[in-house]
Scaffold this active site. Structure first.
Site, short mmCIF file in Angstrom:
data_model
loop_
_atom_site.label_atom_id
_atom_site.label_comp_id
_atom_site.label_asym_id
_atom_site.label_seq_id
_atom_site.Cartn_x
_atom_site.Cartn_y
_atom_site.Cartn_z
N VAL A 29 -3.93 -9.52 1.28
CA VAL A 29 -4.58 -10.60 2.27
C VAL A 29 -5.71 -9.89 2.75
O VAL A 29 -6.10 -8.72 3.26
CB VAL A 29 -3.42 -10.75 3.18
CG1 VAL A 29 -4.17 -11.56 4.57
CG2 VAL A 29 -2.29 -11.73 2.86
N LEU B 3 -3.43 -1.89 -1.82
CA LEU B 3 -3.30 -3.06 -2.78
C LEU B 3 -3.61 -4.25 -1.90
O LEU B 3 -2.85 -4.64 -0.97
CB LEU B 3 -1.82 -3.08 -3.29
CG LEU B 3 -1.78 -4.25 -4.33
CD1 LEU B 3 -2.55 -4.16 -5.34
CD2 LEU B 3 -0.10 -4.22 -4.65
N CYS C 264 0.81 -1.30 -0.01
CA CYS C 264 0.08 -0.17 0.07
C CYS C 264 0.83 1.48 -0.01
O CYS C 264 2.18 1.14 -0.25
CB CYS C 264 -0.98 -0.03 1.21
SG CYS C 264 -1.84 -1.59 1.62
N GLU D 293 3.99 -6.10 4.82
CA GLU D 293 3.71 -7.58 4.75
C GLU D 293 4.37 -8.04 5.85
O GLU D 293 5.66 -8.09 5.97
CB GLU D 293 3.92 -8.44 3.47
CG GLU D 293 3.02 -9.47 3.44
CD GLU D 293 1.54 -9.53 2.82
OE1 GLU D 293 0.82 -10.04 3.66
OE2 GLU D 293 1.47 -8.60 1.94
#
Length: 613
Positions: free
Chosen positions: A54, A51, A2, A79
């Site tokens: 998950v 984006l 993101c 992440e």
């Protein structure tokens, strides 16, 4: 993956700055094309572009969590690869979760452990957490600097964001470069000094650094450092240790609710990642997709060199057959490569590694048509001694950054008004400053001492620049790229491997090669290292020379304020041969050096940079 943005001012109400926040967030659309969100409070404004990788529903941001009547808000780009480990630990401490995203795990970790939570994270990240009860904002960046985070301080207001363009969207921040910034650009570029961003008044939170903002105070500190430690292992134990760390890192990074692929050049590093990923996919009943890059005419015009001894394509295809991947080769046209220099400059907000950047940008654009996440082999060369400067004495003992050994020659392209820029002095200052940070063991012999310095220099400079490149041009295409070799556990372990073990059998990446025996075929394990491919076609040289000639003819070209026009014309007329040393690293020679100057002009034009000299 993101993009984040925010403003903090504990001395005044800044809610009237909402429109500014919205403009800042808009600059991050490519980093986060799937959704956006903003959070407003009296002193803190937070924005996010997402984006989705998950938990599409449970991972929306800004994320708010209230525990014990206390409110916490996070915006996060990254992440976590130890999400489930952290979740289990937090559940054992009676914390609960509403969904399964790593965002919620990260926020809950902060709620449980405060700023010390940073020491428990394994991943790539840049985040900001607003702790309403303590009236503070905590920002942090991952240990290797895979994810970016910039800031500017204007009076009592702190402005931050994932990219420089995000900071420039604030009305009080101008695109200005003073003599110090210009010196840095020509002394260190395309690298930047840790904590710097070249622009006047803009800084970065350096890799492995945190920032804590409270009323009247902004504190920045380094939370992770590699440590010099004695390794009491046999060579066989080191081989097994390196293998187990790498396999674990790769498997952890295959998680996601979206399609995952790998980059496969046919070199040792990308082949290792692809082979381990392919086996994991096979166990799940799936087939891995792999991608390689090539250029029109490279089969005809490739020329071997010390830095690039073999062409990649045949090895990529061979490896794809070995692991039974769905392999796709992206062939780049030279006209597109040259045109993309501008996009690559915008992606970085600065001149970068010329067509080394623009080719990767086009490559990622093609991959993004079918995939959201890719794994790539960056960092192995820096950690396991893959470059010539780890094996050639004249480079090992060069008393400067080994990838930029002729900095003085850079000054020759500057005009007479800038000949007094302290290019060599700044380079030497940053070099010596970094050497003072290097941790050592007692009684290291001369070579071990120097090699440890080299690995540290690569870790803090060369590797960070390649990670910056990978993040900006991939996220410009809304593609998340993960780099398993940058796992901090691998980094700290590799830093402490004795040079003779790391260079086992007298070969670059000798230990890593042995660790991959049985995982990769011998043809790949013992192949001579070859870097990211570049074009060798003279058509590209002709294109960039024509582009630079047009810039030199145009009296309004902003680069003319900086360069010695006659010297640059000579470089162009000789197709780069008049500038004899690589500008940077292994690949920026000839047409790449000319393309770098083209990027400088594009940058000055596109950002309307005010040069304060």
């Amino acid at each position: 993956m993101c993009g984040i943005a925010g403003m903090v001012d504990f001395n005044r109400n800044i809610q009237e700055m909402r429109n500014t926040l919205t403009r800042m967030v808009k600059t991050l659309e490519k980093r986060g094309p799937d959704s956006e969100g903003e959070h407003y409070s009296k002193n803190v404004l937070l924005g996010h572009r997402r984006l989705i990788v998950v938990d599409p529903e449970g991972g929306k941001q800004p994320m708010i969590k209230i525990v014990g009547g206390k409110k916490y808000v996070i915006v996060y780009n990254g992440e976590l690869y130890n999400t489930e480990d952290l979740r289990k630990e937090l559940l054992s401490e009676n914390y609960t979760f509403d969904a399964y995203s790593d965002t919620e795990v990260l926020l809950t970790a902060y709620i449980a452990w405060g700023i010390d939570a940073i020491n428990k994270l394994n991943g790539i990240f840049a985040f900001a957490i607003y702790d309403e009860d303590k009236n503070q904002v905590f920002l942090a960046r991952d240990p290797m600097g895979v994810k970016p985070l910039f800031y500017s301080i204007k009076g009592s207001e702190i402005i931050f964001g994932s990219e420089i363009k995000t900071i420039l969207a604030h009305p009080e921040v101008k695109a200005e470069v003073d003599r110090d910034g210009l010196t840095e650009l020509f002394a260190l570029g395309p690298s930047v000094a840790p904590g710097s961003a070249v622009y006047k008044g803009i800084k970065e939170i350096a890799p492995a650094n945190c920032m804590l903002i409270t009323k009247g105070n902004v504190k920045v500190w380094e939370y992770f450092k590699v440590k010099a430690e004695e390794l009491n292992e046999t060579v066989d134990e080191s081989i097994e240790h390196a293998r187990s760390l790498l396999v674990d890192a790769i498997k952890r990074q295959l998680v996601g609710d979206v399609p995952v692929c790998t980059f496969l050049s046919g070199g040792l590093d990308s082949s290792a990642i692809s082979a381990i990923a392919a086996e994991e996919f096979k166990n799940r009943g799936k087939q891995l997709t792999t991608y390689s890059i090539d250029y029109e005419g490279n089969d005809k015009y490739f020329k071997a060199s010390l830095f690039q001894p073999t062409s990649d394509q045949q090895f990529a295809e061979f490896m794809a057959k070995e692991i039974n991947s769905d392999h796709r080769t992206v062939i780049l046209k030279h006209e597109d490569l040259a045109k993309a220099l501008k996009e690559a400059t915008i992606a970085r907000d600065l001149p970068g590694m010329a067509d080394i950047d623009s080719s990767l940008l086009l490559f990622c654009k093609e991959i993004r048509k079918d995939f959201v996440v890719g794994l790539s082999g960056e960092c192995a060369d820096e950690l396991f001694a893959g470059y010539p400067w780890f094996t050639h004495d004249e480079m090992i003992y060069a008393n400067t950054f080994p990838w930029s050994r002729s900095v003085g020659e850079r000054k020759t392209v500057l005009n007479k008004n800038l000949q007094n820029l302290k290019i060599e002095e700044l380079t030497n200052e940053e070099y010596l400053k970094t050497l003072k940070e290097v941790p050592h063991l007692d009684n290291e012999d001369k070579r071990t001492y120097r090699m440890r310095e080299l690995f540290y220099l690569n870790l803090k400079w060369f590797m960070v620049n390649l990670l910056n490149r990978k993040d900006r041009v991939s996220m410009y295409n809304s593609l998340e790229v993960r780099v398993p070799f940058a796992d901090y556990r691998i980094v700290n372990y590799a830093f402490n491997l004795p040079p003779e073990v790391k260079l086992l059998d007298g070969r670059e990446k000798g230990l890593l090669r042995k660790a991959l025996v049985g995982i990769l075929p011998d043809e790949i394990v013992f192949r001579k290292k070859s870097p990211y491919p570049k074009t060798h076609n003279p058509i590209y040289t002709e294109i960039v020379c024509n582009m630079m000639n047009e810039i030199l003819k145009d009296k309004t070209s902003p680069i003319l304020e900086i360069i010695d026009k006659e010297k640059v014309q000579e470089i162009v007329d000789t197709e780069g041969k008049a500038y004899k040393t690589p500008w940077y690293g292994q690949l920026m020679t000839g047409p790449q050096m000319i393309a770098y100057l083209i990027q400088v002009d594009m940058w000055l034009r596109e950002y309307n940079v005010n040069i304060l000299i």
